[in-house]
Design an enzyme around this catalytic site. Structure first.
Site, short mmCIF file in Angstrom:
data_model
loop_
_atom_site.label_atom_id
_atom_site.label_comp_id
_atom_site.label_asym_id
_atom_site.label_seq_id
_atom_site.Cartn_x
_atom_site.Cartn_y
_atom_site.Cartn_z
N HIS A 77 4.84 29.31 -4.87
CA HIS A 77 3.99 29.74 -3.77
C HIS A 77 4.82 30.18 -2.56
CE1 HIS A 77 1.75 28.37 -0.06
NE2 HIS A 77 1.21 29.51 -0.40
N GLU A 107 5.90 33.57 -3.17
CA GLU A 107 4.82 34.55 -2.96
C GLU A 107 4.87 35.07 -1.52
OE1 GLU A 107 0.80 32.89 -3.02
OE2 GLU A 107 0.57 34.24 -1.31
N HIS A 108 5.06 34.15 -0.57
CA HIS A 108 5.14 34.56 0.84
C HIS A 108 6.30 35.52 1.09
CE1 HIS A 108 2.37 31.72 3.15
NE2 HIS A 108 2.13 31.47 1.89
N GLU A 127 0.56 25.64 6.33
CA GLU A 127 -0.54 25.87 5.38
C GLU A 127 -0.92 24.56 4.70
OE1 GLU A 127 0.25 28.92 2.54
OE2 GLU A 127 -1.52 28.48 1.36
#
Lengths: 433, 519
Positions: free
Chosen positions: A61, A64-65, A141
């Site tokens: 994840h 992904e950023h 997040e």
């Protein structure tokens, strides 16, 4: 039977699917339709949080950023500015099994979207400064979505206890400790292993001309070095032999519990009766668990069931947030008696027909936008490894019988196959200082 | 229609999941896997405090192939009709998928609630499904679920209308409309069902208070609207306990009348068929238009102030800052819409770029504009890590000032305008959005060609207008700042508590999560 019961049959939409394979291993799945002057492009990398080794949770994840942070051909931020200026939208998401990047643009911008995706597939530039900033964003997040939400970390506890060896035991968001430990070098190695044409699937859905799109894909993705398809060798979770119960105290107003039963992977024959069982148990005000816990007995504010269907076997949940004065034990007893009823008595023909209608509606609604169609197609191709399911999966649901549901319930909804997390309010949390 | 399966939930976009996590405890389990809002990059060369200058001129290499063809937007025209009983009808044909959706707007909502009975409009709408002269609550649930359909009433707090929505598969249109008509025309509000509903509503009320977003929204509404009905964002335990079936009947009988309603249809139906069905199921409905009691005048805006809702053990500070804006029909609406887009209307807007991309204070910072028959608000918000509460609020305030003080560049404005027009065009893919836009024109009495002219109206907004309306509606003298967080935690690098940090931004008042003033 289901469709004939209506005044007129439901016209289930079917699509013509074209598949293109490039010599470097990239697969492209294309569905051309001209309903709206819009096209959606998705790139699915077959890497998710289950591919993360211990100590590197949250990596897929976090990466992904970083895919938005600039390439050899694009300044930082330029990717999304192109999409915004074209009047499109873009985003990405990471699951246990895959990392997905998408953009929806006016159809005249298909070439741009394909160029941008091909570019960042192999030309990404990762600097230490960008990396550190994104890591802070990801930690925020985690706080926003989990740590600062009532019940936000309960799911993490459930998975940590329900799974003992399979990497589904950790969350996609990762732990704060692992995020803090991540280094740029690890990130670059991750990119070179997983972000290669041999591990990628391209999905294009919407308003385009097939031959032109195929040429464009060959032109932009064809020259990329394919890389080797990464291995996904993961330990199988051994069968659970005894019920596990974990008790937590949290800053919440009301007690709650969640039960997780091990179940098979998505796309396997038993996944379909289980999905229908979840509808019968908890979708709509006539569903069994809602009726029993929320409406009749007023034990719970909310009670639902749902399967987390994934590439490897995962969990079927039942959870409830209880009303004041009712204990998790009381809620569990009520849920467990509904589960037992499903095992012992099965479902009625009305319930089966209702659940199939709900599935049919979900199926149709999922075809509303080009992006949701691309999402569905990508999932079928990458996670279920059968793109034809885009058209045919609905038939698998419609074929399920009442006996299939009862058999699946007997097989999976056994007390010893479940992990339970009970949440008790922290009495001081909600009061004044 | 809500698709509740985890498989679908975990794959939806960033917005939906954020909303789901925060507002519905029902999805707390469904976020095992993440649907992410993407990363956005830093500007090319930020230079310490000079970052704001860097933001507006991101370096571009211009190597990607770009098509300059302008975007064309075409809206389907709704077929309009009025039944003899006064019911306004809108029908939009959409044959792409075999679905149909109905939406009924009743021109009386939560703003009409009596002071001593907050939630009356909402209770009435929720209870429509709990029994009619023809069907019990259980029969309604079985019939609606049996079609795989949805049917529900709602009246949002702060809203001027109530809404009943039904949707399902197109071949079921007749049956669905019959069910909808039954709950709208013949609800009985049975006492035993109301008693059950009260238990659910009381538990819901208790539950809401654990959500930081709810607490921030509530405090902000209270300090902006004070005595005006829009200050109310939830019922009270008292109103839930005291409401009677007669209260619901009176509200229903007064306002649920055809002369007071708009019924919209979108989907795989022919307009003449849809109209015939509507005449059949809603033709008997009676009642002339009634005006809800006039709204009280808005109070004069309060002087700028800061409010802390102390939520022990928060890991974040939820920040909101804003002021009164305008009515939906105000001519400044479109320029202010553009201001909102530049300021914080998405992941390529200033708040996101600054607070997230440059500083990493937050997962997302946005602004939002609300407008109804009364003046709504323009507000900026961000949940930020405790320790950066000071820095984040400083940057958030700097962005509110910057859009007032500096003229926006042609480039940045052009990008914002193009992106508004384009997302408008993309939204037309969804039938529910099409219908919503048509209903909005009818409800607010906007010009018939409002949406046809919308793209051009957006594109015409100039840098001067942006600055002018930003100055008018981002009212710093009356700006209200709300923070929901842990008062004692350090809120900056110097180790000052969040409470002390907030004092730097104005007069501070501190409350607990139950609304009790602490200091």
């Amino acid at each position: 039977m289901l469709l004939a019961a209506r005044a007129a049959p439901v016209k289930v939409p079917r699509a013509t699917l074209d598949i293109l394979r490039l010599p470097n291993g990239l697969r492209a799945y294309l569905v051309e339709d001209h309903d709206a002057p819009v096209v959606s492009v998705e790139v699915w990398y077959h890497v998710g949080s289950k591919d993360e080794p211990p100590g590197q949770t949250g990596f897929a994840h976090l990466f992904e950023h970083l895919m938005f942070e600039g390439t050899r051909n694009l300044a930082p931020d330029e990717f999304s500015r192109y999409i915004v200026q074209a009047g499109g939208t873009d985003n990405a998401h990471t699951t246990e099994d895959a990392t997905v990047f998408w953009e929806t643009v006016p159809s005249s911008y298909l070439r741009l979207a394909l160029w941008l995706e091909a570019d960042r597939m192999r030309n990404l530039v990762i600097t230490d400064r960008l990396f550190r900033n994104e890591r802070e964003v990801v930690k925020e997040e985690r706080r926003q979505r989990f740590d600062n939400q009532p019940y936000g970390t309960v799911i993490e506890t459930l998975y940590a206890h329900a799974f003992t060896v399979h990497p589904y035991r950790h969350m996609t968001i990762g732990s704060m400790e692992d995020l803090d430990r991540a280094t740029v070098d690890q990130v670059r190695a991750f990119y070179d292993t997983y972000y290669v044409p041999a591990n990628a699937s391209l999905v294009v859905v919407g308003d385009f001309a097939l031959a032109e799109a195929q040429d464009c894909i060959r032109q932009y993705f064809g020259p990329l070095d394919g890389g080797a398809p990464p291995e996904h060798r993961l330990p199988s979770e051994p069968p659970q032999m005894t019920r596990r119960v974990i008790k937590l105290t949290r800053d919440v107003a009301l007690p709650a519990f969640i039960e997780g039963y091990h179940m098979p992977a998505d796309g396997t024959p038993d996944a379909y009766p289980l999905r229908l069982a979840s509808k019968i148990l908890s979708e709509g005000d006539s569903s069994r668990i809602y009726r029993r816990l929320v409406y009749d007995k007023q034990i719970a504010l909310q009670a639902e069931s749902s399967g987390n269907f994934t590439e490897d076997p995962n969990l079927f949940f039942v959870f409830a947030v209880l009303n004041r004065g009712h204990s998790p034990a009381e809620g569990e007893a009520a849920v467990d008696s509904e589960i037992a009823r499903l095992r012992n008595e099965g479902v009625t023909s009305q319930e089966l027909s209702k659940a199939k209608n709900q599935i049919l509606r979900d199926f149709v609604l999922n075809r509303q936008s080009t992006q949701s169609r691309a999402d569905e197609l990508g999932y079928d191709a990458v996670v279920l490894k059968n793109p034809e399911l885009f058209n045919t999966e609905i038939d698998r649901f419609l074929r399920v019988t009442a006996a299939d549901i009862q058999r699946a319930a007997q097989q999976y909804f056994r007390p010893e196959n479940a992990t339970v997390v009970e949440v008790y309010p922290n009495e001081h949390a909600m009061g004044n200082r | 229609m809500t698709v509740t399966e985890a498989r679908y939930l975990r794959r939806c976009g960033g917005w939906a999941v954020e909303k789901g996590c925060v507002l519905a405890v029902g999805v707390w389990f469904a976020v095992v896997a993440l649907a992410q809002r993407p990363a956005r990059a830093l500007p090319a060369q930020p230079q310490g405090e000079q970052h704001t200058a860097a933001l507006s001129k991101v370096e571009r290499l211009n190597r990607a192939p770009v098509n300059k063809e302008p975007l064309k937007v075409q809206l389907p025209k709704p077929v309009e009709a009025r039944l003899p009983n006064g019911l306004s009808v809108l029908v939009i044909e959409q044959h792409k998928l075999p679905t149909v959706a109905f939406s009924l707007w009743i021109k009386a909502g939560a703003l009409t609630d009596p002071k001593n009975l907050p939630g009356l409009a909402s209770f009435t709408a929720d209870m429509l499904r709990e029994g009619t002269t023809h069907r019990t609550s259980a029969q309604l649930a079985a019939e609606i679920d049996g079609l795989g359909a949805s049917l529900s009433g709602s009246a949002a707090f702060g809203g001027s209308y109530s809404e009943v929505e039904a949707s399902g598969l197109a071949p079921d249109a007749d049956k669905l409309l019959e069910l909808m008509s039954d709950v709208v025309l013949h609800p009985t509000f049975p006492q035993d069902e109301l008693d059950k509903y009260k238990q659910r509503a009381l538990a819901q009320l208790e539950q809401e208070r654990s959500s930081p977003v709810f607490l921030a929204h509530q405090k902000f509404a209270q300090v902006i609207y004070r005595d005006f009905p829009a200050a109310v964002v939830s019922p009270t335990a008292e109103s839930i306990k005291t409401v009677t079936p007669n209260d619901l009947r009176r509200f229903h009988d007064a306002y649920y009348v055809p002369g007071n309603a708009i019924l919209g249809v979108v989907g795989d139906v022919k307009p003449d068929q849809a109209l015939a069905l509507i005449r059949q199921h809603f033709g008997e409905w009676k009642g002339a238009a009634v005006r809800p009691p006039a709204l009280p005048p808005l109070p004069d805006p309060a002087p700028a102030a800061v409010y802390l809702v102390d939520r022990p053990n928060s890991t974040q500070s939820d920040l909101v800052a804003g002021s009164l804006a305008l009515k939906r029909t105000d001519p400044d609406y479109i320029p202010l819409f553009v201001v909102n887009r530049v300021l914080g209307g998405g992941p390529s807007a200033r708040l996101f770029l600054n607070l997230r991309e440059v500083h990493g204070y937050t997962y997302g910072a946005y602004s939002s504009l609300s407008a109804d028959v009364y003046r709504g608000t323009l507000r900026a918000s961000a949940p930020v890590h405790n320790a950066v509460t000071d820095d984040a609020l400083h940057e958030l305030m700097a962005e509110l000032k910057r859009i007032r003080d500096e003229r926006v560049s042609e480039d940045e404005l052009g990008e914002a305008e193009r992106s508004i027009v384009a997302s408008f065009a993309l939204s037309l893919e969804r039938p529910a959005q099409l219908l919503d836009r048509a209903m909005l024109v009818k409800y607010y009495g906007l010009p018939q060609d409002y949406w046809d002219r919308f793209p051009a109206a957006v594109a015409r907004v100039t840098p001067d207008e942006v600055q002018q309306v930003a100055r008018k509606y981002i009212d710093l003298d009356h700006l209200q700042i709300v923070c929901v967080g842990d008062a004692r935690q350090p809120g900056n690098a110097q180790g000052q508590s969040i409470k002390d940090v907030l004092k730097k931004y104005g007069d501070l008042k501190v409350f607990d999560t139950n609304g009790k003033r602490l200091e």
